[in-house]
Design an enzyme around this catalytic site. Structure first.
Site, PDB file in Angstrom:
ATOM      1  N   GLY A   1     -10.712  -0.926   5.498  1.00 32.85           N
ATOM      2  CA  GLY A   1     -11.163   0.464   5.580  1.00 32.85           C
ATOM      3  C   GLY A   1     -12.318   0.739   4.626  1.00 32.85           C
TER       4      GLY A   1
ATOM      5  N   LYS B   1     -10.767  -5.202  -5.949  1.00 32.52           N
ATOM      6  CA  LYS B   1     -11.263  -5.135  -4.565  1.00 32.52           C
ATOM      7  C   LYS B   1     -12.352  -4.071  -4.432  1.00 32.52           C
ATOM      8  CE  LYS B   1      -8.204  -4.014  -1.200  1.00 32.52           C
ATOM      9  NZ  LYS B   1      -8.641  -2.914  -0.322  1.00 32.52           N
TER      10      LYS B   1
ATOM     11  N   ASP C   1      -2.933   3.458  -4.167  1.00 37.54           N
ATOM     12  CA  ASP C   1      -2.569   2.192  -3.523  1.00 37.54           C
ATOM     13  C   ASP C   1      -1.282   1.599  -4.090  1.00 37.54           C
ATOM     14  OD1 ASP C   1      -4.778   2.298  -1.869  1.00 37.54           O
ATOM     15  OD2 ASP C   1      -6.044   1.145  -3.242  1.00 37.54           O
TER      16      ASP C   1
ATOM     17  N   ARG D   1       2.562   4.242   5.108  1.00 33.96           N
ATOM     18  CA  ARG D   1       3.332   3.670   3.988  1.00 33.96           C
ATOM     19  C   ARG D   1       4.557   4.499   3.626  1.00 33.96           C
ATOM     20  NH1 ARG D   1      -1.805   1.247   0.504  1.00 33.96           N
ATOM     21  NH2 ARG D   1      -1.902  -0.677   1.721  1.00 33.96           N
TER      22      ARG D   1
END
Ligand code: S3P
Length: 443
Positions: A101, A28, A322, A353
């Site tokens: 983001g 990504k 992540d 998270r």
């Protein structure tokens, strides 16, 4: 993005082992940067392995809205007809960036250098995320940017300002902030330098070099001078280690598993997941290590093993930033206690998270205690239950993996945003042996 008032659930039944050879979608972070630099280069850039996820498609759409001719994506192939650093056209509507983001923070740097005004908006999650971390240093460079009173989107960037290079020390280890400032630096007078408190992903620096833009790295500092040009190139995007991470944990915790993850990016600033899992006792081997387009790549073989809890070294946190949702699942299935500290950034991701994972683990019968900057998890027996993912793609995929150690089915709510980073997740999960059903209902 769940814009049709549909609700998407994963229903996952406990299943045995994970097996097979899997190729997860393109990285990504690299896909975003390929769109940005390709659009602004002189000449035609060919990209293969592009992630056709909602986040990266939002970046692609933003450049189309600013007049860049882009062919594709078609099976990961994108052809960008670069317009040069000064060639963007003003968009006629605000740039809608969905859940992304990375799109908003990196584009903020590029937009600050344009001659026209731009407004950038996002979905409900992105609209809650902190933007002062980019607007403050950009303002120091001479940009004029408005946010809400809370420092959140929409961002309104007034164009036509002359930017001045700065020497900035990042208060948080953030590749998005570092990249934002380097991209603004392309348009600034003089030199822009960014110093990071700990190493973060360096795809922007590597890709700028690939596009022929001179940068200087000096330990934790990276600098560039404005006024140069980007020369078109071709880019092969490796598979995303952050997507591979779900299967790395899944194969580690499901007895008898063996999975080969092909062509995965193993940039040293991204391999915290491998380092941490290995410390927990995981059986992970890298094969066929090679370098493709300035990024290291390997095939990753993961076999089931008996994991044990650890205190996760803080220097690994930015390298696995992540991957904590799925690492918390590994910890829940491990023997003993796992402790994470120094990870307060997790509270300002697509969801909080720390809170959301602790809540979900507790629902499944695991002793998970959230702290200000991390979590303490006692490994245990995972039961079934209904989990709220709060629309966070990585929470939904992490709890899917929990089913491999669970005694009963797990139902995960609000999973549509899995399409932001891993559109074929359900297909690949099924292929690997997970008993997962996708249920979409109107409301
Ligand atoms: C990213 C940087 C990280 C990461 C995000 C992608 C990037 O964010 O969490 O998913 O592509 O630069 P931070 O810079 O906020 O740590």
């Amino acid at each position: 993005m769940n814009n049709l008032n549909l609700s998407t659930q994963f229903i996952v039944h406990p299943s045995g082992t994970l097996r097979g050879v899997l190729r997860v979608p393109g990285d990504k972070s690299i896909s975003h940067r390929a769109m940005m630099l390709g659009a602004l280069a002189n000449g035609i850039t060919q990209v293969s392995g592009f992630l056709e996820g909602e986040d990266t498609l939002a970046t692609l759409a933003a450049f189309r809205a600013m007049g860049v001719h882009i062919e594709g994506p078609h099976q990961g192939q994108v052809i960008l007809h670069g317009v040069g650093l000064q060639g963007l056209q003003p968009p006629t509507t605000p740039l809608y960036l969905g859940n992304s983001g990375t799109s908003m923070r990196l584009l903020a740097g590029l937009m600050a250098g344009q001659s026209f005004a731009v407004e950038m908006t996002g979905d409900s999650s992105l609209s809650r995320r902190p933007m002062r971390r980019v607007t403050e240093p950009l303002t120091t460079m001479g940009a004029q940017i408005e946010t809400t009173a809370q420092g959140t989107p929409p961002l309104r960037i007034k164009g036509g300002q002359r930017l001045q290079g700065i020497d900035y020390h990042l208060p948080v280890a953030s590749a998005q902030v570092k990249s934002c400032l380097l991209l603004a630096g392309l348009y600034a007078n003089g030199m822009t330098c960014v110093t990071e408190p700990a190493p973060t992903r360096d795809h922007t620096e590597r890709m700028l070099t690939g596009f022929g833009y001179p940068i200087q790295r000096n330990g934790p500092q990276v600098c560039l001078s404005g006024g140069g040009q980007l020369q078109a190139t071709s880019i092969e995007v490796p598979a995303d280690i952050s997507s591979a991470a779900f299967f790395m944990v899944g194969a580690s915790i499901a007895t008898g598993s063996e999975v080969l993850l092909e062509h995965v990016g193993i940039n040293p600033t991204r391999i915290g997941i491998i380092n941490i899992l290995r410390q927990m006792g995981a059986d992970i081997h890298l094969h066929n290590e090679r370098e493709i387009g300035g990024e290291p790549v390997a095939d990753i073989l993961v076999r089931a093993s008996s994991l044990h809890g650890i205190h996760i070294p803080e220097e690994q946190v930015p390298l696995a930033i992540d991957e904590f949702p799925v690492l918390f699942i590994a910890a829940a299935c491990a023997r003993g206690e796992t402790r994470l500290t120094g990870a307060e950034e997790l509270r300002v991701k697509e969801s909080d998270r720390i809170q959301v994972m602790a809540e979900g683990l507790q629902t499944l019968g695991i002793d998970a205690q959230p702290t200000r900057d991390g979590m303490v998890i006692q490994g245990g027996k995972i039961q079934g239950g209904v989990i709220q993912s709060y629309g966070d793609h990585r929470i939904a995929m992490a709890f899917t993996m929990a089913s491999l150690c669970a005694s009963n089915p797990i139902i995960i709510e609000d999973c549509a945003n899995v399409a932001t980073s891993f559109p074929n997740f359900v297909y690949l999960a099924k292929q690997a042996g997970i008993d997962i059903q996708l249920k979409v209902t109107g409301n």
